[in-house]
Design a protein around this motif. Structure first.
Motif: not given
Lengths: 402, 501
Positions: A295, A321, A401
């Motif tokens: 993160v 996240t 992502n």
């Protein structure tokens, strides 16, 4: 001494990658040959693996019925009996496999072979291995699930859906209830525990040691874990046998009477689910810990500047996240719970009320019921398919992502 | 390109030899083959059960060396001398199968270790008499390997098969040779009628019996019985009365202990109980029909037998002595089921003659010692004296004269006595077996039971039934039954598993 400007001599052309786009007609016959060799090899493995060669014991290239009275080398290669001989054979076979595959790959890597040959050489073994090792058994299983069983324990004759309906009655209903309990409870609790633990030990002084503690059970084989927990859940004794079960020792310390933890449903199923959670939590913790560390700090700092702390920070920043990882972990654990049979085999004592689909499949398969086992295998396949599709999609998302 | 194919082929031949189970342990090799037992269950270390289900149920665990026993006075059996062929066997062999000197007979079996070695020494005088030699190969994976070898046509001349069900499978391969007339005559002469039928498949007699063990025994402690003044029961009713007495007697002691946990074979000990009761209550004829599925499990007679077993096994006053409640039978290993007898917690434990090796330490096994067994009593005189038995059968894959000679020799009472002289743990149901030659007290008792003129022998039913039931559904459902499943649905589930075609 001439001062003529040197003319560029035609030297050897600079080495370039051979062009693969032009099919070279000169050795176009190589493609079918390579395919044939690959198919021959796989076919021969299947053929030799089948126990019934021919009635007189004469194999394809050698006679199994003969005594090998030749020297040690011949005996070793064709009739290995001692451990040493078998290891020698194994090494020889591995070397030969490497040699043959190397030869195929070297052939197709020649500069003047058509594209089809390259594809055949590289893809062929995999395609044929998958077809023979996955597709063919799957089709056979589906066919067997619609067939009867004869006295010799082989499938023969059609029977429609009776193998499936056999399980839809009161006596076998627990198999389905238990499977559902396993699919939901194990991933949820293992992931929750892993996540909480990962957050708690994040950036403390002994983080590595703390993580290792929880990860250790993951390294134990399921059967070994089951045997350990068998003793933890050890049956009570009302007279003189002595309490040996840690589970009952704790239970009686808090004022309970000893229980037979692995017999009475639904407690028995929950007891086995606890073991699976104990095993899977380590996996969840490791993956989620890595995700939490990934993160970005600036997001966290920005959130802290905005006044988010503790739980709020965790809920609004960390969870979104790591969501892709979370989903992958949950689905992966769900799939492994659906496939668990060894835990149930050791702890469940062969009682239907403790069975799940996979363990029921195993016991039916082991007791000459290919039809019933096939039906269960197909049901497992049907249940696991959507989970796997979902899992793969989430993995792709998670990759996108990054 | 041809060379590639050649190399590939060679590679495959080699890999086939090393990794496949294609009969690499031929008759010519000693030791076990590269047995890849694909069906091997992950053995649960928690169970001290026999390694394979078939061994467990066929009851031939390698009992290598039984505990030391004190000398017991024996009552010699009356008919052994009358059936002795010690003097006649060798002349008959020489006259019937001449010119077999120098020939070799190969034998393959699952009897390993000391017991196997003792078996080998038991036929020394066959070689002395005929000049033909016997090559014995044993393998723990016998049950899987013999089928593979029979199918590929390179089985040994003779195989010792521990289950009639497996014998039927072997006969189905078309490789088993029918027994010669001389062998059949000997089996008629020396064995109870039932034994011949187990070696008969489809009306043809294939395999003569070899060894035997008796399942109809109840283990107990003579010393404990004497201390309480209990008498060994001789009828079923007496046994139940004794159970009630023990249950009512002292503080919290129970009469019976049992265990069915046996790894992947969990449940098999329960089948023995059901079989014993069917045999005593409904009789041998119904038992035979039950094995053939002419009488279903859901038949009232079988249901009644199960209810009778329930009156002992599911009675909280009766079980599970020294271990726990009724459900604890399901989690107790078969090998531990009778151990509470040694700790003085349990009075009776029903189990076959091979259970003796499971007792801890070196208990004195004798009618007055620490451990002994009595014949599981009858429920009446209607059906004689039913005995549930198990044992091995000799299947032949060759009809050569030397093989037939050895087959015949193994059916003689002379060899039956040789076997028991050479091995403490092995007996035969051969009526010519002289009890003087049986060393072990329990085996003495077994022989006495087998040779009783009133004895009606029946083979373990689950060994005779198709594997899907006999080593599958019946085990599983009876385990369910112990943990609370009702009788009716248990029986109908077993029926549903019976192969249809």
């Amino acid at each position: 001494m001439s001062t003529t400007t040197p003319t560029r001599t035609e030297g050897p052309p600079p080495a370039t990658m051979p062009e693969r786009n032009r099919p070279d007609k000169t050795i176009g016959w190589l493609t079918p040959v390579v395919w044939f060799v690959v198919a021959f090899i796989v076919g021969f493995i299947v053929y030799s693996g089948s126990s019934s060669t021919s009635s007189d014991g004469k194999g394809f290239l050698y006679n199994t019925g003969q005594a090998f009275t030749h020297g040690w080398v011949a005996r070793t290669l064709f009739d290995p009996t001692t451990a040493i001989q078998k290891i020698v054979v194994m090494i020889v076979v591995i070397a030969l496999f490497v040699a043959v595959m190397g030869l195929i790959l070297w052939l197709v890597d020649h500069r003047r072979v058509p594209n089809g040959t390259v594809v055949a050489g590289f893809l062929g073994p995999v395609v044929i291995a998958l077809a023979g090792g996955l597709l063919y058994p799957a089709v056979r299983t589906i066919i067997a699930s619609f067939q009867k069983v004869n006295g010799a324990g082989d499938s023969s004759g059609w029977t429609g859906f009776t193998n499936y309906t056999h399980f839809f009655n009161a006596a076998n209903a627990p198999i389905f209830y238990n499977t559902i309990a396993w699919i939901f409870l194990v991933p949820i609790f293992a992931t929750a525990f892993g996540l909480v633990y990962a957050v708690l030990v994040d950036r403390i002084r002994l983080e590595a040691a703390a993580k290792a503690l929880v990860f250790l059970p993951t390294a134990i084989s399921l059967v070994a874990a089951a045997v350990m927990w068998r003793y933890i859940y050890y049956q009570p004794s009302d007279q003189g046998h002595g309490q040996v079960g840690l589970g009952n020792a704790l239970f009686t310390a808090f004022g309970g009477t000893p229980q037979n933890w692995l017999i009475k449903s639904p407690v028995s199923t929950l007891a086995m689910i606890v073991v699976m959670i104990w095993i899977q939590a380590g996996l969840a913790m490791t993956l989620l810990s890595a995700a939490i560390k990934a993160v970005p700090d600036d997001i966290v700092e920005a959130a802290q500047i905005d006044g988010a702390t503790g739980i709020r920070l965790f809920r609004s920043i960390t969870i979104p996240t790591i969501r892709p990882t979370l989903v992958v972990v949950i689905t992966t654990i769900a799939i492994s719970s659906l496939k668990t049979f060894d835990l149930v085999l050791v702890l469940g004592n062969g009682i239907t009320k403790n069975d799940i689909l996979a363990s029921a499949f195993y016991s039916n398969n082991a007791s000459s019921q290919p039809g019933l086992a096939g039906a269960l295998a197909v049901m497992i396949f049907i249940i696991v398919s959507p989970v796997i599709v979902f899992n793969v999609r989430q993995m792709k998302k998670a990759d996108a992502n990054r | 390109m041809a060379t590639i194919a050649g190399i590939g082929a060679v590679a495959l031949v080699l890999s086939a030899c090393s990794s496949s189970s294609s009969a690499s342990a031929g008759a010519s090799t000693s030791g076990s083959s590269a047995a890849s037992s694909s069906a091997a269950a992950p053995s649960s270390a928690a169970s001290a059960a026999p390694s394979s289900a078939s061994v467990a149920t066929s009851g031939s665990p390698a009992t290598s060396g039984s505990p030391a026993t004190s000398g017991v006075s024996t009552s010699g059996s009356g008919n052994a001398t009358a059936l002795s062929d010690d003097a006649t066997y060798c002349p008959y062999l020489k006259a019937t199968w001449p010119n077999i000197s120098g020939k070799q007979i190969t034998v393959y079996a699952g009897i390993t270790g000391d017991e196997g070695k003792q078996l080998e020494s038991s036929w020394a005088d066959f070689t002395a008499c005929t000049g033909a030699t016997v090559k014995y190969t044993s393998d723990k994976n016998f049950e899987q390997q013999i089928v593979v070898q029979a199918k590929s046509g390179n089985a040994a001349n003779l195989a010792f098969v521990p289950q009639p069900g497996l014998l039927a499978t072997l006969v189905a391969t078309g490789k088993v040779v029918a027994a010669p007339a001389a062998v059949a005559a000997n089996v008629d002469k020396y064995w109870d009628k039932g034994w011949k039928t187990y070696g008969t498949i489809g009306g043809k007699f294939y395999a003569a019996p070899l060894g035997a063990n008796v399942k109809s025994l109840v283990w107990y402690s003579p010393k404990m019985f004497a201390a309480k003044g209990y008498q060994v029961p001789t009828t079923w009713d007496q046994m139940i009365a004794l159970s009630d007495k023990i249950a009512a007697d002292s503080s919290g002691v129970k009469p019976w202990c049992a265990g069915v946990e046996s790894g992947s074979a969990t449940g098999w000990t329960a089948t023995d109980w059901l079989e014993e009761v069917v045999l005593r209550q409904a009789g041998p004829d119904v038992y035979d029909q039950w094995v053939a599925h002419k009488v279903k499990f859901s038949d009232p007679q079988i249901a009644k037998a199960l209810a009778t077993v329930a009156s002992i096994w599911k009675n909280p006053k009766y079980v599970n002595a020294g271990i726990g409640d009724v459900a604890s039978i399901a989690t107790t290993a078969f090998a531990d089921g009778g151990l509470p007898i040694q700790s003085g917690k349990c009075y009776m434990h029903q189990q076959a003659s091979f259970y003796e090796t499971n007792f801890k330490g070196t208990p004195v096994v004798s009618p007055t010692g620490d451990i002994y067994a009595f014949y599981e009593p009858t429920m009446g005189d209607t059906f004689g004296k039913p005995v549930e038995v198990a044992g091995e059968f000799v299947a032949a894959f060759s009809s050569n004269p030397e093989v037939q000679a050895f087959q015949w020799y193994l059916t003689t009472s002379h060899w039956a006595n040789n076997q028991s002289k050479n091995s403490k743990s092995r007996i035969s149901a051969n009526k010519g077996l002289d009890i003087k030659n049986v060393a072990d007290p329990i085996n003495k008792l077994s022989v006495t039971i087998l040779q009783d003129p009133k004895a009606v022998s029946r083979f373990d039913a689950s060994d005779l039934m198709p594997a899907a039931v006999g080593s599958g559904a019946e085990w599983k459902q009876l385990t369910n039954w112990i943990t609370g499943q009702d009788d009716a649905s248990v029986l109908s589930q077993i029926d549903a598993a019976w192969p249809t075609s």
